[in-house]
Design an enzyme around this catalytic site. Structure first.
Site, mmCIF file in Angstrom:
data_model
loop_
_atom_site.group_PDB
_atom_site.id
_atom_site.type_symbol
_atom_site.label_atom_id
_atom_site.label_comp_id
_atom_site.label_asym_id
_atom_site.label_seq_id
_atom_site.Cartn_x
_atom_site.Cartn_y
_atom_site.Cartn_z
ATOM 1 N N GLY A 24 0.822 -1.202 0.000
ATOM 2 C CA GLY A 24 0.000 0.000 0.000
ATOM 3 C C GLY A 24 0.853 1.248 0.000
ATOM 4 O O GLY A 24 2.016 1.222 -0.404
ATOM 5 N N CYS A 25 0.298 2.346 0.448
ATOM 6 C CA CYS A 25 0.994 3.635 0.466
ATOM 7 C C CYS A 25 2.358 3.490 1.124
ATOM 8 O O CYS A 25 2.468 3.103 2.286
ATOM 9 C CB CYS A 25 0.157 4.671 1.209
ATOM 10 S SG CYS A 25 0.967 6.279 1.342
ATOM 11 N N PHE A 26 3.408 3.799 0.388
ATOM 12 C CA PHE A 26 4.762 3.520 0.871
ATOM 13 C C PHE A 26 5.216 4.370 2.041
ATOM 14 O O PHE A 26 6.138 3.995 2.761
ATOM 15 C CB PHE A 26 5.781 3.515 -0.251
ATOM 16 C CG PHE A 26 5.863 4.700 -1.180
ATOM 17 C CD1 PHE A 26 5.420 5.968 -0.852
ATOM 18 C CD2 PHE A 26 6.439 4.522 -2.428
ATOM 19 C CE1 PHE A 26 5.536 7.033 -1.725
ATOM 20 C CE2 PHE A 26 6.569 5.584 -3.315
ATOM 21 C CZ PHE A 26 6.113 6.841 -2.962
ATOM 22 N N TRP A 27 4.580 5.494 2.308
ATOM 23 C CA TRP A 27 4.999 6.340 3.436
ATOM 24 C C TRP A 27 4.867 5.596 4.760
ATOM 25 O O TRP A 27 5.780 5.569 5.569
ATOM 26 C CB TRP A 27 4.180 7.616 3.502
ATOM 27 C CG TRP A 27 4.327 8.544 2.336
ATOM 28 C CD1 TRP A 27 5.410 8.675 1.505
ATOM 29 C CD2 TRP A 27 3.359 9.482 1.875
ATOM 30 N NE1 TRP A 27 5.160 9.635 0.561
ATOM 31 C CE2 TRP A 27 3.899 10.146 0.765
ATOM 32 C CE3 TRP A 27 2.077 9.818 2.291
ATOM 33 C CZ2 TRP A 27 3.227 11.137 0.070
ATOM 34 C CZ3 TRP A 27 1.395 10.801 1.601
ATOM 35 C CH2 TRP A 27 1.966 11.452 0.500
#
Length: 184
Positions: free
Chosen positions: A23-26
């Site tokens: 998912g969102c890499f952050w």
């Protein structure tokens, strides 16, 4: 925001890579740094992998037309942490049962995937995926296990994003789930 590439990662002698998409890499980067920062993690970089376009930008990847996933590449000391432990954490910190999405983030760029770097990693990834599918996620895992192709670092402003922006976006599906230890 700058769209300049991040400086290249320096690889210490004996280091190994673990490349995953969750998912969102952050949030993925933030969680791995927090969990393994003093337990063998040399570095963690966010970037793009698994697609068919060269040197993709964040905007292009977000369009869903590049085939790339937002991913994390962990550089680690195998004497301090092993690949299996990194993958078990991967399956605890995101939802591997949703195809092409994590929480409100939808699209192939948010898929669940393990990108292996050699035959030993492939063997471990397939074994762990099978075990967590049976023991933790009860047959619902949709995580892809694929050979690692070309890696592209995300733009510099994405690296350490949540350290630089503590109130920044974190996918609500990124949290630690507690499970019984996997069978050997």
């Amino acid at each position: 925001m700058s769209s300049s590439p991040a400086p290249p990662m320096t690889v210490p002698e004996g280091a190994e890579k673990c490349t995953i998409a969750a998912g969102c890499f952050w949030g993925v980067e933030h969680m791995y740094r927090k969990q393994f920062g003093n337990k063998g993690l040399y570095d963690a970089r966010v970037g793009y992998i698994g697609g068919d376009s060269s040197n993709p930008s964040y905007r292009a990847v977000c369009s869903g037309r590049t085939g790339h996933a937002e991913a994390l590449q962990v550089l680690y000391d195998p004497k301090q942490v092993n690949y299996r432990t990194l993958l078990e954490f991967f399956y605890q910190m995101h939802d591997p049962t949703t195809a092409n999405s994590q929480g409100p983030d939808v699209g192939s760029q948010y898929r669940s995937a393990i990108f292996y770097h050699d035959s030993e990693q492939e063997k471990i990834a397939r074994n762990i995926t099978s075990k967590v599918n049976q023991e933790w996620w009860k047959g619902k895992v949709v995580t892809e296990v694929l050979p690692a192709g070309q890696w592209w670092d995300a733009e510099a402003y994405h690296q350490l994003y949540l350290d630089k922006n503590p109130a920044g976006y974190e996918c609500p599906s990124h949290f630690i789930r507690r499970f019984a230890p996997l069978s050997e």
